[in-house]
Design a protein around this motif. Structure first.
Motif, PDB file in Angstrom:
ATOM      1  N   PRO A 148      86.439  43.726  33.839  1.00 42.66           N
ATOM      2  CA  PRO A 148      85.164  43.218  33.314  1.00 42.66           C
ATOM      3  C   PRO A 148      84.704  44.106  32.149  1.00 42.66           C
ATOM      4  N   GLU A 160      92.558  43.845  31.379  1.00 38.29           N
ATOM      5  CA  GLU A 160      91.368  43.000  31.311  1.00 38.29           C
ATOM      6  C   GLU A 160      90.390  43.163  32.475  1.00 38.29           C
ATOM      7  N   TRP A 205      81.754  45.034  31.198  1.00 38.25           N
ATOM      8  CA  TRP A 205      80.737  46.039  31.534  1.00 38.25           C
ATOM      9  C   TRP A 205      81.393  47.272  32.151  1.00 38.25           C
TER      10      TRP A 205
END
Lengths: 156, 156, 156
Positions: free
Chosen positions: A99, A97, A101
């Motif tokens: 970010p 997990e 982006w």
């Protein structure tokens, strides 16, 4: 909630990247077939010299290496040295997990780099040009693997 | 519920197909070992010419290519060009939840095609015969990748 | 609960093993690059003979096989014959929920065996020494695949 669900945007991004890369690998096999057929060269097996629909005018020189065909095999080999590692680590990258982006950017750049690598290699650009997309792709996989390793060892 | 659970029949079908394909890949490595040992040929490394239990009568010609051994390496290479891509896309195919009959049929046919491909290649059948299971396996992987791509892009 | 979660210790063990193995694969690519650059040999493409920063004194013999460079490619190839199969079956092994001690032990030994294999191959130890870590790694993958197959067929 599980990370491996089509409701997780990063998993969807991974699925898109992985599907494109799988198509890339499979497509290269067909490029080799096309080049063997078109040039009637670069065959690998003695039995490929039997006359038939796939080889109407066989001759022994067809078993000698042909750069036109071998180039496609080298591209394929380079893919196999990089893409399966990406497919495995990309899936684990989703699990730790990062970010969104970051994950989606790395996957997008990896896919783009490998497609550019194939274009550059197919057209025989000079070494330094070919090394650039190779390096970008390789560094992304190494970064993702290091990220997974650190996350798995220290942050769970 | 997660798609990646032994309670999902398609995931179980994938696990069975993947396990058989992994055994196929690993088995081919041992076929190469068997062929090298039996024919005392097709070695790759200078140090393999040291006398010992694995090579009782070494001679330099053992480093020359041997079609008997190289054939197993070519089969192995063809596996590596197709099976890892199947393993990656098969897992994602499960995630996009196709009908069970479709998913299990494609996986079954892929596995059968790759096993037939090995038999055909090992026994040196003509090119057109070998091309058939190769094509079936390749088209299935391409179809699965396209299906995943469309599902991930449009139907989530 | 899903098996593919960082809260499952065996999935974490798999993530660690997989990340190390991915780093191993990618690192071998860079060893080949290093050896090509250092020895100015073992190049594969005609365009690599263009003079430039990566090749200041090109000469045609650079396209001939160099054992120093080819050895790294053979190690890489051996990795590709074993590690992607491990990455795929290790993930499924997690899904069939073996005892943690068994799963983590097999993954740890596999990783160790493959790292030892690379050291032994790089330093050119005799065949029997190289065969030992190869065999350990291969048998572990075969065991895991058989375990997954039996679990998927009979115990769900």
């Amino acid at each position: 909630m599980t990370v491996y669900s089509m409701e997780n945007p990063l998993f969807v991004a991974y699925a898109i990247a992985a599907a494109i890369m799988v198509l890339k690998i499979m497509g290269q096999g067909w490029v080799t077939v096309y080049r063997m057929t078109k040039s009637e060269a670069g065959l690998l097996n003695p039995e490929d010299l039997l006359p038939g629909p796939a080889n109407r005018n066989p001759h022994p020189a067809q078993l000698e290496p042909s750069d036109y065909v071998e180039r496609s095999r080298r591209i394929h080999r380079n893919d196999l040295e990089n893409i399966p590692a990406f497919l495995a680590i990309g899936l684990l990258f989703v699990a730790v997990e990062p970010p969104f982006w970051l994950g989606s950017a790395l996957m997008t750049i990896f896919v783009a780099a490998r497609l550019v690598h194939t274009v550059v290699y197919t057209t025989g650009q000079r070494h330094e040009v070919r090394a650039t997309p190779y390096t970008i792709g390789s560094v992304i996989v190494i970064f993702m693997a290091a990220y997974v390793l650190v996350a798995a060892l220290f942050f769970r």
